[in-house]
Design an enzyme around this catalytic site. Structure first.
Site, mmCIF file in Angstrom:
data_model
loop_
_atom_site.group_PDB
_atom_site.id
_atom_site.type_symbol
_atom_site.label_atom_id
_atom_site.label_comp_id
_atom_site.label_asym_id
_atom_site.label_seq_id
_atom_site.Cartn_x
_atom_site.Cartn_y
_atom_site.Cartn_z
ATOM 1 C CD GLU A 159 16.451 44.403 14.702
ATOM 2 O OE1 GLU A 159 16.905 45.158 13.822
ATOM 3 O OE2 GLU A 159 16.123 44.788 15.837
ATOM 4 C CE LYS A 199 9.059 49.874 34.735
ATOM 5 N NZ LYS A 199 8.223 48.862 35.377
ATOM 6 C CG ASP A 242 11.029 46.734 34.254
ATOM 7 O OD1 ASP A 242 10.514 46.416 33.160
ATOM 8 O OD2 ASP A 242 10.382 47.249 35.185
ATOM 9 C CG HIS A 245 18.136 44.496 8.163
ATOM 10 N ND1 HIS A 245 17.467 44.094 9.288
ATOM 11 C CD2 HIS A 245 18.936 45.529 8.562
ATOM 12 C CE1 HIS A 245 17.816 44.846 10.319
ATOM 13 N NE2 HIS A 245 18.710 45.721 9.903
#
Length: 588
Positions: free
Chosen positions: A265, A397, A473, A571
């Site tokens: 990004e 998660k 993770d 951006h």
């Protein structure tokens, strides 16, 4: 191919052609003229044979040493000059004596040798030579046999490193066909071949043939596939490249850290870096670790709800906790049970175990301890049916209120006071605007959306980027990104107090992906690589505070960009490329 990459190939061909000439001169024929000769001539032949092999061995040995030491082959010593003279003399004698037999032998296999020469020319044009094709297969030429016998054959990994392409040998073709036909399971290639790189090459080729789709563009070479065997990824066919940038220095608790971030990004690293700059200019940030404990919650079932409640009361009785601790703790040197909290749904009981795990993230550690306790409890509760080692009351998660309230992993608060001048000059906004935006966006807006732990601007952006860079993770960014960002005007409204509270940062500095080379290097950059010998668990705790500090910087910068109306502009500048790559030429 550049000069450095092409030199090993040239040396390999020089060595191979030298061996071919050597073998052509010594290949025996079916008739030996020396068998019917008198003894003196027999001894002469033996002398020249011995001289030929001795000198040839000496010169081969010397030339190999030169190749290893990168010494030019044309620089000769006196022993080497003498050796060449003796070799030439023996060759002249042997050719004169056995010339007829050699000529007949060359004619008989002329077609095969011509194929070998043509093959070598083609491979040289391509810039590659497959050693596996030289030294394997049913039909090896005599010259190729001599290469395999006398010269060390480059490994598949060494050859692929030189030529930057996966090379397949003739033996590999049979394995590929077996994988495509289903005779050999793809997952068993590593165990059958005993070569993880070769297994990845074969699996990739078989996959392309089975699917009819190319994997061109997915890198294969340059990765240590043995390092992931049995611990990180199964059935690899390549690896994905993610750029790693650095933000900082982040001044946290009086120390400076350069934070690695793996992301695709645009603007993310630059924005976090600006936040670090603002924090640094204001004297730095400080952090507090509130809690450190990984959780696992099995679900068990009884015949009645009353029986499930009896186990709940038994576990929560302080008189039984010490015994359960002993049973739990014997599973690991670092796993230490902290508490067990239970909840009932009908006749089903959920037990949430929490334990310290040293410098490991600790999922496996706590699971082993839980299994020990369950085995122990079945002695007194034989009617207990274990439904699952995880019943989602952990919760792993998945966004869950239990993690937001009780915490999971490391619970951290990080804060800083940003001076008014820094807010104005570095962040291009003002304190009052930031405070109002935070209240309406991060607090009220998130509440209107029914957010669960999402009272922030983009905490998960920074968490995920650091997680990927350091071998965590990435799926645990779900609960690890739980964060509430608070802003308040202080010092008579001049300065800005900003804080992030993150109750469930799940990280480790040992195990899993942390031991891979790239991720290990990023941990080393932060000074938290591996396990702490002096204070077990301190490295993982420090990593959690660095992540919270990085989130603080990211929140500060993004909120300032929104307040100043710079978000879209930045951006468009950093996340949209206007370059025509085909016209870019490398600078000298």
């Amino acid at each position: 191919m550049d000069k450095a990459a092409g030199e090993p190939l040239k040396q390999y061909h020089r060595q191979r052609h030298h061996h071919n000439d050597h073998h052509n001169l010594q290949t025996p024929t079916s008739l030996k003229a020396s068998d019917a000769l008198p003894l003196p001539l027999y001894l002469t032949n033996g002398l020249f044979f011995g001289l030929f092999f001795t000198v040839a061995y000496f010169l081969l040995h010397r030339w190999r040493e030169k190749i290893r030491n990168s010494t030019p082959l044309h620089i000769l010593t006196f022993p080497e000059i003498g050796g060449i003279i003796c070799l030439s003399a023996s060759v002249v004698y042997l050719l004169g004596f056995f010339g007829i037999g050699i000529a007949q032998s060359l004619i008989s296999r002329g077609s095969q040798d011509s194929w070998d020469v043509e093959e070598d020319r083609m491979m040289e044009k391509k810039g590659g030579l497959c050693a596996a094709e030289i030294c394997s297969g049913p039909a090896k030429s005599p010259a190729a046999s001599l290469v395999c016998a006398l010269a060390p054959v480059p490994s598949a990994r060494a050859v692929s490193t030189i030529f930057q392409t996966p090379l397949l040998g003739s033996d590999d073709e049979e394995v590929i066909k077996a994988v495509v036909s289903g005779d050999i399971p793809s997952y068993s290639l590593e165990s059958k071949l005993r070569d993880c790189t070769r297994a990845a090459v074969i699996r990739r080729e078989a996959l392309q043939r089975m699917t009819g789709r190319s994997l061109e563009g997915l890198p294969l070479e340059g990765f240590d596939y043995e390092s992931i065997l049995g611990q990180c990824c199964e059935m690899p066919v390549g690896y994905v490249q993610i750029p790693v940038g650095v933000a900082g220095p982040l001044l946290l608790d009086g120390k400076e850290y350069t934070v690695p971030m793996a992301t695709t990004e645009g603007c993310l690293v630059a924005s976090t870096n600006r936040g670090c700059k603002a924090i640094y200019a204001s004297g730095g940030a400080s952090s507090v670790l509130l809690r450190d404990g990984m959780t696992r919650a099995p679900v068990v079932r009884f015949g009645t709800a009353k029986r499930a409640a009896e186990l709940k009361f038994f576990i929560e009785d302080p008189a039984n906790f010490d015994t359960l601790c002993v049973v739990f703790n014997r599973s690991s040197r670092f796993g230490r049970l902290q508490n067990i909290k239970c909840t009932i749904a009908g006749k089903n009981l959920y037990m949430r175990f929490s334990c310290s795990t040293g410098d490991a993230m600790g999922m496996n550690m706590v699971s082993k301890g839980v299994q020990n306790v369950l085995d122990y409890l079945q002695t007194d509760f034989p009617d207990m049916e274990i439904i699952g080692i995880s019943g989602n009351f952990c919760s792993d998660k998945k966004p869950a209120a239990v993690n937001w309230i009780e915490g999971r992993g490391k619970s951290v608060v990080c804060e800083a006071i940003i001076k008014e001048e820094v807010v104005r000059k570095v962040l291009k906004t003002n304190v009052a605007t930031l405070v109002e935006l935070n209240m309406l966006k991060n607090l009220t807006g998130s509440a209107m959306a029914g957010a669960l732990g999402g009272f922030n601007a983009h905490a998960s952006n920074i968490v995920t980027a650091v997680y990927i860079a350091t071998g965590q993770d990435p799926a645990q960014n779900v609960e690890s990104s739980h964060c509430i960002t608070m802003m308040e005007a202080v010092n008579d409204g001049k300065d800005l107090h900003i804080s992030v509270t993150m109750p469930s940062i799940e990280v480790g500095t040992v195990g899993g992906g942390t031991q891979l080379a790239s991720q290990s290097a990023c941990l080393n950059l932060l000074g938290v690589k591996g396990a702490s010998k002096d204070s077990p668990g301190s490295n993982s705790r420090l990593l959690s505070t660095i992540i919270a500090g990085s989130v603080l910087a990211g929140e500060l910068s993004l909120m300032s960009a929104i307040a100043a109306g710079q978000l879209i502009k930045s951006h468009m500048k950093y996340n949209r490329s206007s370059k025509d790559v085909s016209k870019i030429t490398p600078s000298n």
